[in-house]
Design a protein around this motif. Structure first.
Motif, PDB file in Angstrom:
ATOM      1  N   ASP A 110      -7.047   1.265  -2.942  1.00 55.24           N
ATOM      2  CA  ASP A 110      -7.404  -0.061  -2.436  1.00 55.24           C
ATOM      3  C   ASP A 110      -7.359  -1.118  -3.539  1.00 55.24           C
ATOM      4  O   ASP A 110      -6.825  -2.214  -3.344  1.00 55.24           O
ATOM      5  N   SER A 111      -7.915  -0.784  -4.696  1.00 52.64           N
ATOM      6  CA  SER A 111      -7.935  -1.745  -5.803  1.00 52.64           C
ATOM      7  C   SER A 111      -6.531  -2.062  -6.294  1.00 52.64           C
ATOM      8  O   SER A 111      -6.200  -3.230  -6.566  1.00 52.64           O
TER       9      SER A 111
ATOM     10  N   THR B 297      -3.748  -1.834  -4.567  1.00 59.35           N
ATOM     11  CA  THR B 297      -3.065  -2.615  -3.533  1.00 59.35           C
ATOM     12  C   THR B 297      -3.513  -4.066  -3.572  1.00 59.35           C
ATOM     13  O   THR B 297      -2.690  -4.984  -3.431  1.00 59.35           O
ATOM     14  N   ASP B 298      -4.805  -4.296  -3.773  1.00 59.81           N
ATOM     15  CA  ASP B 298      -5.325  -5.662  -3.864  1.00 59.81           C
ATOM     16  C   ASP B 298      -4.646  -6.425  -4.998  1.00 59.81           C
ATOM     17  O   ASP B 298      -4.248  -7.591  -4.835  1.00 59.81           O
TER      18      ASP B 298
ATOM     19  N   ARG C 156       0.833  -1.204   0.000  1.00 65.12           N
ATOM     20  CA  ARG C 156       0.000   0.000   0.000  1.00 65.12           C
ATOM     21  C   ARG C 156       0.874   1.262   0.000  1.00 65.12           C
ATOM     22  O   ARG C 156       0.577   2.231  -0.693  1.00 65.12           O
TER      23      ARG C 156
END
Length: 219
Positions: A171-172, A174-175, A152
Motif C-alpha cells: 500500500d505504501s 503504491t501510494d 498496484r
C-alpha cells in the motif's frame, strides 16, 4: 399469407445489411467530430471552441454533434477515454511486463507516462477548462482509481525482487508511485518548470527508483 411471408423474407436481408452500414456511418461521424474537436481545442482551448465550430470542421450539423454526444464536455470525455488506446497502453504494458529488472520497469513506465501525457496536452487542457462538468469530475476520479490499480499491479510484481525496499509494504509503495505519476506533477514539471517530455520522464524514473528500490534509496 404466402405473399406476406415472401415480402417479409425479402425485407429481412435489407435490415441485416442496413444495420452494419448504419453502425459504420455512426462510428465515422463520431470519429470526425472528436478529431475536429481535438484540433480546435488545440487551437482555441475549451472555452474558445463552440459546438458550431466543431460541427463545421467535422462537416456535420450542430444537431448531429448534440445527437452524437449531447454536449461539448461529453466530447472531452470521449477524447479522455481513448487516451490510453491512442498511446498504445497495451503495447507498453506488454514491454513493461516482459522486463525482469525493476529499475528498467520503472524507466519504461515513466517513458510511457510522459509520452501519453505529452501527446494529450490539448485534451488535458480542455478537460481542465471543463473541470466543473459532473461527467468529467466522475471520469477524473475513475481515472485516478484506474491509475492506482495499474500501479498496484506493477509494484506487486516487483515487490519480491531483491532490490525492492524492504521497509515498504504494498500500500505504501503504491501510494508513493501514485503521487509521483499524477497529472498535477506532470503539469508542474512541463508548464511550471518548462521541462521537455524526456526531462520529465528521466526525473520520474529517477524519483520512482528512489522511492521504491534500495538501489535508488538514499539512507
Amino acid at each position: 399469407m404466402r405473399q406476406d411471408n415472401e415480402r417479409a423474407g425479402n425485407r429481412s436481408p435489407t435490415r441485416r445489411y442496413d444495420s452494419p452500414v448504419r453502425a459504420r456511418r455512426a462510428a465515422e461521424t463520431r470519429r470526425r467530430i472528436t478529431t475536429a474537436a481535438r484540433e480546435l481545442f488545440t487551437l482555441h482551448g475549451f472555452a474558445g471552441t463552440t459546438v458550431a465550430a466543431i460541427a463545421g470542421r467535422a462537416q456535420v450539423t450542430p444537431q448531429t454533434v448534440y445527437a452524437t454526444f449531447g454536449s461539448k464536455g461529453a466530447i472531452v470525455r470521449a477524447l479522455l477515454e481513448q487516451l490510453e488506446q491512442d498511446a498504445d497502453a497495451a503495447g507498453w504494458a506488454a514491454r513493461i511486463e516482459a522486463e525482469a529488472e525493476p529499475g528498467r520497469q520503472l524507466e519504461l513506465f515513466a517513458c510511457w507516462t510522459g509520452s501519453m501525457l505529452s501527446s494529450s496536452r490539448a485534451v488535458i487542457a480542455a478537460a481542465r477548462g471543463a473541470s466543473q462538468d459532473p461527467a468529467l469530475v466522475e471520469l477524473r476520479e475513475e481515472g485516478d482509481r484506474h491509475r492506482r490499480s495499474a500501479l498496484r499491479r506493477l509494484v506487486s510484481a516487483m515487490a519480491t525482487h531483491a532490490s525492492f525496499r524492504p521497509d515498504l509494504d504494498l500500500d505504501s509503495a503504491t501510494d508513493r508511485a501514485w503521487l509521483l505519476t499524477g497529472l498535477e506533477v506532470y503539469l508542474a514539471a512541463t508548464e511550471g518548470c518548462g521541462w521537455s517530455e524526456s526531462e520529465y520522464a528521466d526525473w520520474l524514473a529517477d524519483a520512482l527508483r528512489q522511492q521504491l528500490l534500495t538501489t535508488g534509496h538514499r539512507t
